[in-house]
Motif scaffolding. Structure first.
Motif, mmCIF file in Angstrom:
data_model
loop_
_atom_site.group_PDB
_atom_site.id
_atom_site.type_symbol
_atom_site.label_atom_id
_atom_site.label_comp_id
_atom_site.label_asym_id
_atom_site.label_seq_id
_atom_site.Cartn_x
_atom_site.Cartn_y
_atom_site.Cartn_z
ATOM 1 N N ARG A 160 0.841 -1.207 0.000
ATOM 2 C CA ARG A 160 0.000 0.000 0.000
ATOM 3 C C ARG A 160 0.870 1.250 0.000
ATOM 4 O O ARG A 160 0.645 2.190 -0.773
ATOM 5 C CB ARG A 160 -0.927 -0.003 1.213
ATOM 6 C CG ARG A 160 -1.903 1.165 1.231
ATOM 7 C CD ARG A 160 -2.623 1.292 2.564
ATOM 8 N NE ARG A 160 -1.735 1.683 3.642
ATOM 9 C CZ ARG A 160 -1.237 2.915 3.825
ATOM 10 N NH1 ARG A 160 -1.528 3.886 2.977
ATOM 11 N NH2 ARG A 160 -0.439 3.185 4.835
ATOM 12 N N GLN A 161 1.905 1.268 0.833
ATOM 13 C CA GLN A 161 2.792 2.427 0.897
ATOM 14 C C GLN A 161 3.552 2.618 -0.412
ATOM 15 O O GLN A 161 3.698 3.753 -0.882
ATOM 16 C CB GLN A 161 3.765 2.286 2.060
ATOM 17 C CG GLN A 161 3.109 2.432 3.409
ATOM 18 C CD GLN A 161 4.076 2.201 4.556
ATOM 19 O OE1 GLN A 161 5.275 2.037 4.362
ATOM 20 N NE2 GLN A 161 3.553 2.195 5.765
ATOM 21 N N ALA A 163 5.160 13.707 -12.172
ATOM 22 C CA ALA A 163 5.597 13.599 -13.565
ATOM 23 C C ALA A 163 4.555 14.226 -14.493
ATOM 24 O O ALA A 163 4.905 14.940 -15.444
ATOM 25 C CB ALA A 163 5.844 12.139 -13.944
ATOM 26 N N ALA A 164 3.284 13.994 -14.204
ATOM 27 C CA ALA A 164 2.209 14.561 -15.038
ATOM 28 C C ALA A 164 2.226 16.092 -14.940
ATOM 29 O O ALA A 164 2.026 16.789 -15.945
ATOM 30 C CB ALA A 164 0.855 14.013 -14.600
ATOM 31 N N ARG A 206 3.391 5.906 -2.927
ATOM 32 C CA ARG A 206 4.551 6.669 -3.412
ATOM 33 C C ARG A 206 4.571 6.713 -4.929
ATOM 34 O O ARG A 206 4.875 7.751 -5.527
ATOM 35 C CB ARG A 206 5.847 6.068 -2.866
ATOM 36 C CG ARG A 206 6.066 6.359 -1.394
ATOM 37 C CD ARG A 206 7.485 6.054 -0.942
ATOM 38 N NE ARG A 206 7.916 4.701 -1.186
ATOM 39 C CZ ARG A 206 7.728 3.657 -0.375
ATOM 40 N NH1 ARG A 206 7.076 3.817 0.754
ATOM 41 N NH2 ARG A 206 8.189 2.463 -0.684
ATOM 42 N N ALA A 207 4.262 5.577 -5.555
ATOM 43 C CA ALA A 207 4.247 5.527 -7.022
ATOM 44 C C ALA A 207 3.197 6.487 -7.577
ATOM 45 O O ALA A 207 3.443 7.186 -8.570
ATOM 46 C CB ALA A 207 3.975 4.098 -7.504
ATOM 47 N N LYS A 208 2.058 6.551 -6.919
ATOM 48 C CA LYS A 208 0.982 7.458 -7.357
ATOM 49 C C LYS A 208 1.446 8.911 -7.264
ATOM 50 O O LYS A 208 1.200 9.711 -8.170
ATOM 51 C CB LYS A 208 -0.257 7.237 -6.490
ATOM 52 C CG LYS A 208 -1.448 8.043 -6.897
ATOM 53 C CD LYS A 208 -2.647 7.721 -6.007
ATOM 54 C CE LYS A 208 -3.822 8.604 -6.337
ATOM 55 N NZ LYS A 208 -4.971 8.346 -5.460
ATOM 56 N N GLU A 209 2.135 9.259 -6.178
ATOM 57 C CA GLU A 209 2.636 10.624 -6.014
ATOM 58 C C GLU A 209 3.693 10.958 -7.067
ATOM 59 O O GLU A 209 3.717 12.064 -7.599
ATOM 60 C CB GLU A 209 3.211 10.814 -4.605
ATOM 61 C CG GLU A 209 2.152 10.842 -3.521
ATOM 62 C CD GLU A 209 1.152 11.969 -3.707
ATOM 63 O OE1 GLU A 209 1.561 13.099 -4.034
ATOM 64 O OE2 GLU A 209 -0.056 11.708 -3.558
#
Length: 83
Positions: free
Chosen positions: A60-61, A73-74, A65-68
């Motif tokens: 989950r963590q 990047a976007a 982090r990957a989502k952030e």
């Protein structure tokens, strides 16, 4: 030994193995990609899962982090050069 309570921080692992921390981090990354469940958190360091909850919490963590990172990047992609 499994469980967060038995975790080791990068500095400890590096000293135990006698190799540069960057190499240790690369080794952990490679092992994770091969399917070895090496978990980590900032409090306990690196460890093997003691239960399913620890494994799920680490995943989950990591996904958070990957989502952030993807959101950052976007944002950079949407920006204009020279501002």
């Amino acid at each position: 030994m499994a469980g967060a309570e038995n975790g080791l921080h990068l500095k400890e692992l590096s000293q135990m193995l006698g190799i540069d921390p960057r190499i240790v981090r690369q080794m952990i990354h490679q092992e994770r990609r091969r399917g070895v469940p090496i978990l980590s958190n900032s409090k306990d360091g690196y460890y093997l899962p003691g239960n399913e909850y620890e494994k799920a919490e680490c995943v989950r963590q990591m996904r958070g982090r990957a989502k952030e990172i993807m959101a950052a990047a976007a944002g950079i992609e949407r920006s204009e050069v020279g501002q």
